[in-house]
Design an enzyme around this catalytic site. Structure first.
Site, mmCIF file in Angstrom:
data_model
loop_
_atom_site.group_PDB
_atom_site.id
_atom_site.type_symbol
_atom_site.label_atom_id
_atom_site.label_comp_id
_atom_site.label_asym_id
_atom_site.label_seq_id
_atom_site.Cartn_x
_atom_site.Cartn_y
_atom_site.Cartn_z
ATOM 1 N N LYS A 22 -3.778 -79.550 -89.698
ATOM 2 C CA LYS A 22 -4.341 -78.714 -88.625
ATOM 3 C C LYS A 22 -3.271 -78.460 -87.563
ATOM 4 O O LYS A 22 -3.060 -77.335 -87.128
ATOM 5 C CB LYS A 22 -5.526 -79.429 -87.988
ATOM 6 C CG LYS A 22 -5.948 -78.860 -86.630
ATOM 7 C CD LYS A 22 -7.131 -79.578 -86.019
ATOM 8 C CE LYS A 22 -6.759 -80.795 -85.239
ATOM 9 N NZ LYS A 22 -6.300 -80.569 -83.865
ATOM 10 N N ASN A 23 -2.552 -79.521 -87.167
ATOM 11 C CA ASN A 23 -1.612 -79.404 -86.051
ATOM 12 C C ASN A 23 -0.298 -78.739 -86.429
ATOM 13 O O ASN A 23 0.559 -78.535 -85.568
ATOM 14 C CB ASN A 23 -1.379 -80.777 -85.413
ATOM 15 C CG ASN A 23 -2.642 -81.265 -84.712
ATOM 16 O OD1 ASN A 23 -3.595 -80.490 -84.539
ATOM 17 N ND2 ASN A 23 -2.670 -82.521 -84.338
ATOM 18 N N CYS A 125 -10.060 -81.577 -71.883
ATOM 19 C CA CYS A 125 -11.005 -81.866 -72.974
ATOM 20 C C CYS A 125 -11.409 -83.323 -72.823
ATOM 21 O O CYS A 125 -11.007 -83.998 -71.871
ATOM 22 C CB CYS A 125 -10.354 -81.603 -74.327
ATOM 23 S SG CYS A 125 -9.166 -82.867 -74.772
ATOM 24 N N ARG A 130 -5.051 -82.600 -69.972
ATOM 25 C CA ARG A 130 -4.279 -81.698 -70.833
ATOM 26 C C ARG A 130 -3.587 -80.565 -70.056
ATOM 27 O O ARG A 130 -3.836 -79.380 -70.279
ATOM 28 C CB ARG A 130 -5.154 -81.126 -71.939
ATOM 29 C CG ARG A 130 -6.009 -82.116 -72.686
ATOM 30 C CD ARG A 130 -5.217 -83.111 -73.515
ATOM 31 N NE ARG A 130 -4.532 -82.546 -74.639
ATOM 32 C CZ ARG A 130 -5.081 -82.317 -75.828
ATOM 33 N NH1 ARG A 130 -6.362 -82.558 -75.995
ATOM 34 N NH2 ARG A 130 -4.368 -81.810 -76.814
ATOM 35 N N ASP A 319 -2.976 -89.902 -82.439
ATOM 36 C CA ASP A 319 -4.093 -89.353 -83.216
ATOM 37 C C ASP A 319 -4.605 -90.323 -84.266
ATOM 38 O O ASP A 319 -5.602 -90.020 -84.922
ATOM 39 C CB ASP A 319 -3.667 -88.049 -83.904
ATOM 40 C CG ASP A 319 -3.447 -86.948 -82.885
ATOM 41 O OD1 ASP A 319 -2.870 -85.911 -83.263
ATOM 42 O OD2 ASP A 319 -3.811 -87.140 -81.716
ATOM 43 N N ARG A 411 -13.750 -79.852 -86.642
ATOM 44 C CA ARG A 411 -12.574 -79.157 -86.085
ATOM 45 C C ARG A 411 -11.303 -79.597 -86.809
ATOM 46 O O ARG A 411 -10.342 -78.855 -86.893
ATOM 47 C CB ARG A 411 -12.433 -79.487 -84.596
ATOM 48 C CG ARG A 411 -13.541 -78.942 -83.739
ATOM 49 C CD ARG A 411 -13.202 -79.122 -82.277
ATOM 50 N NE ARG A 411 -11.836 -78.650 -82.035
ATOM 51 C CZ ARG A 411 -11.188 -78.883 -80.900
ATOM 52 N NH1 ARG A 411 -11.754 -79.576 -79.946
ATOM 53 N NH2 ARG A 411 -9.964 -78.428 -80.721
#
Ligand code: EPZ
Length: 431
Positions: A22-23, A125, A130, A319, A411
Site C-alpha cells: 500500500k505504502n 488521524c 501528522r 507499522d 484500507r
C-alpha cells in the site's frame, strides 16, 4: 456493520500470497501527474486507499482504470492503467484528502508539472497530528511560494507558476517518508540539482525512485539517506511492478508466531522486514528467505519477550509495533516497547487488555508482561495496524473475538480473512 469474527487456537500452516505494498502503490500512483504518457502499475493491491487516491487523481485529469490479469488463489494481480495527458484541475479537495492523508503526495508532482497546486491540508488521524511542515519546507527551499488558505495549501512555482522549481539542498531535521517522496517527485522536473540529507530509506521510497528512474529521472543514492536528483525537462511513461508489502508480510510472520505455526509468505523479501526479522528470531520465530518468499516457523510453544523501539528504516518499523505487541502479550517474560515515531499509537492497548493482556503504558513506553492465555472478546478497531494486532490476538485467544469498525482494516489489508483462513485460521467476515 460488518465485523470480522475469529475463533482462536488454530495453528497456521501453508502459503500466504503477499500483496503489493500500500505504502509503495500510493506514491507510485502520484507519478502519473509527472508525465503526459501512460503509466502502468502491476501487482497493485486492491485496497480502499487505492480507490480514494484514484478519485483524487481523476479530479486532476488522470484517466485510471484497474483491471485484473488472471485470477488465481490470491494471485489475481490488479493492474492499474493511468494516463494524465494534461492536468485538468490543480485542486485536491478536502472531502477526499481528509479520507486519505497520503493524497498530500499530489502536491510535489502538481507543482513540478503545472507550477500551481491547491491541496487540502490532510489533517491528523487517530495515531497522531501528522503535520506536513517538512513537505512545505522542502518545496519552499525549491523556490515554491506556499500560503495556507481556508485549510488548503496554495502553492506556486516562481514567476507566478510559470517558472520551474529550482534544485536545492534539503536537510531533513527528522526522517519523513512522505516528505522525502513528495520532494523527490518534485525534484525530478526541477531546474538543476537537489540534494537531500537524512532522507527516508524505506523500501517504498526505493521502489518509487526505481520507478522514476525508469521514466527518465536522474536519481543517485537510492536506498541511502543522501539522495541526489538532477532535474530533467520531461519524464516518459513506464510499467512498474509494485514492491511486495513488508508490513503485510511482517503481520503474517507474527501470526505464525502467535499460533506456533509455519508459513511461506509468497513474494515476500526477508531483507525488507528489516529489524523485525531480528526481533522475531530472538522471540523464537525463525524467518528465512527461500525461493519465492519468506519461510517463517515458530520454534517454541510460547515466544520469548523481546524489547522493541520503533525507528525509521532499517530500524524497527512503527507499522509493525502493534502487531509485535500482540506477540509479546503471549510471550514468556516482560517486554518494553517504545514508540518513537507517532505520538498516539497505543490505541490497541485497551482492547488487548480486554482480552486478558497485561500492559502498562507511560507516554511513549509500553511494558508488556506476557500471559499464558488470552480470551476472545468483542473489540473495537481504531486504526489500521491496531486492527491487525487485534486479529492476531484473536488467533491465539481462547474463544471468539469479534472485531468491529473493520473499515480501518480494509484500507491496508487485502482480503486478510481469506488469506488467513486459507492457512487454517477460523476467521470470517460477517456483513
Ligand atoms: C508513512 O507515513 C506511511 N504511510 C505510514 O504508514 C508510516 O507509519 C510512516 O510513513 C512512517 O514509516 C504511507 O506511506 C502512505 P512520516 P508518513 O512523514 O509519510 C512527522 C500505515 O499504517 N512529520 O515518515 O505520513 C510525523 O508526524 C501508515 O500504513 C513531521 O513532523 O510518515 C511522524 O511523527 C501509518 N512533519 C514522523 O515525522 C512532516 O512534514 C514520521 O512521519 C511529516 C512528518
Amino acid at each position: 456493520m460488518a465485523e470480522i469474527v475469529v475463533s482462536g487456537g488454530q495453528r497456521l500452516n501453508g502459503e500466504i500470497p503477499v500483496s503489493g505494498a500500500k505504502n509503495a502503490a500510493l506514491p507510485l500512483m502520484a507519478v502519473t501527474l509527472l508525465t503526459s504518457e501512460p503509466v502502468t502499475l502491476t501487482n497493485c493491491p486492491d485496497l480502499y486507499d487505492i480507490g480514494t487516491l484514484t478519485n483524487v487523481l481523476r479530479g486532476h485529469g488522470a484517466e485510471i482504470d484497474a483491471s485484473r490479469i488472471g485470477e488465481g488463489a490470491g494471485s489475481g494481480l490488479p493492474v492499474l492503467h493511468m494516463h494524465t495527458p494534461e492536468i485538468k484541475s490543480i485542486v485536491a479537495p478536502y472531502d477526499l484528502v481528509s479520507q486519505m492523508r497520503a493524497s498530500i503526495l499530489v502536491l510535489g508532482p502538481l507543482l513540478a508539472r503545472e507550477g500551481k497546486a491547491e491541496v487540502s491540508l490532510p489533517g491528523g488521524c487517530a495515531i497522531g497530528s501528522r503535520p506536513v511542515d517538512l513537505h512545505l519546507m522542502g518545496l519552499e527551499a525549491m523556490g515554491a511560494t506556499i500560503a495556507l488558505r481556508d485549510g488548503y495549501v496554495v502553492a506556486e512555482t516562481p514567476q507566478g507558476g510559470k517558472g520551474r522549481l529550482q534544485g536545492a539542498k534539503i536537510n531533513f531535521p527528522k526522517v519523513s517518508v512522505g516528505a522525502t517522496e513528495n520532494l523527490v517527485m518534485a525534484a525530478t522536473l526541477a531546474e538543476g540539482r537537489t540534494e537531500m540529507f537524512n532522507a527516508a530509506q524505506e523500501p517504498e521510497v526505493v521502489d518509487l525512485c526505481h520507478c522514476l528512474i525508469s521514466m527518465g529521472a536522474e536519481i543517485s543514492g537510492v536506498g541511502t539517506s543522501h539522495l541526489i536528483i538532477d532535474g530533467v525537462d520531461r519524464l516518459s511513461g513506464t510499467q512498474h511492478q509494485v514492491v511486495a508489502d513488508r508490513i503485510e508480510a511482517g503481520t503474517f510472520a507474527v501470526a505464525a508466531g502467535m499460533t506456533g505455526g509455519e508459513l511461506i509468505l509468497k513474494n515476500g523479501k526477508l531483507e525488507h522486514l528489516g529489524s523485525l526479522a531480528t526481533v522475531l528470531e530472538a522471540s523464537g520465530v525463525v524467518c528465512t528467505q527461500v525461493a519465492g518468499g519468506i519461510h517463517v516457523v515458530s520454534t517454541q510453544e510460547r515466544p520469548n519477550s523481546v524489547n522493541v523501539t520503533t525507528e525509521p528504516y532499517p530500524g524497527f518499523p512503527t507499522d509493525l509495533q502493534a502487531q509485535t505487541m500482540s506477540l509479546m502479550v503471549v510471550a514468556r517474560g516482560m517486554a518494553v516497547l517504545t514508540e518513537t515515531i507517532f505520538e498516539n499509537r497505543y490505541m490497541h492497548v485497551p482492547e488487548l487488555i480486554r482480552m486478558g493482556a497485561n500492559i502498562e503504558v507511560d507516554g511513549r513506553v509500553a511494558v508488556v508482561r506476557g500471559v499464558e492465555k488470552l480470551f476472545g472478546a468483542p473489540v473495537m478497531a481504531t486504526d489500521l495496524r491496531a486492527s491487525a494486532s487485534l486479529i492476531l490476538a484473536g488467533l491465539a485467544a481462547e474463544g471468539e473475538t469479534r472485531l468491529s469498525d473493520i473499515h480501518h482494516l480494509d484500507r491496508g489489508y487485502e482480503r486478510i480473512e481469506a488469506k488467513l483462513s486459507a492457512v487454517g485460521a477460523t476467521i470470517e467476515r460477517q456483513e
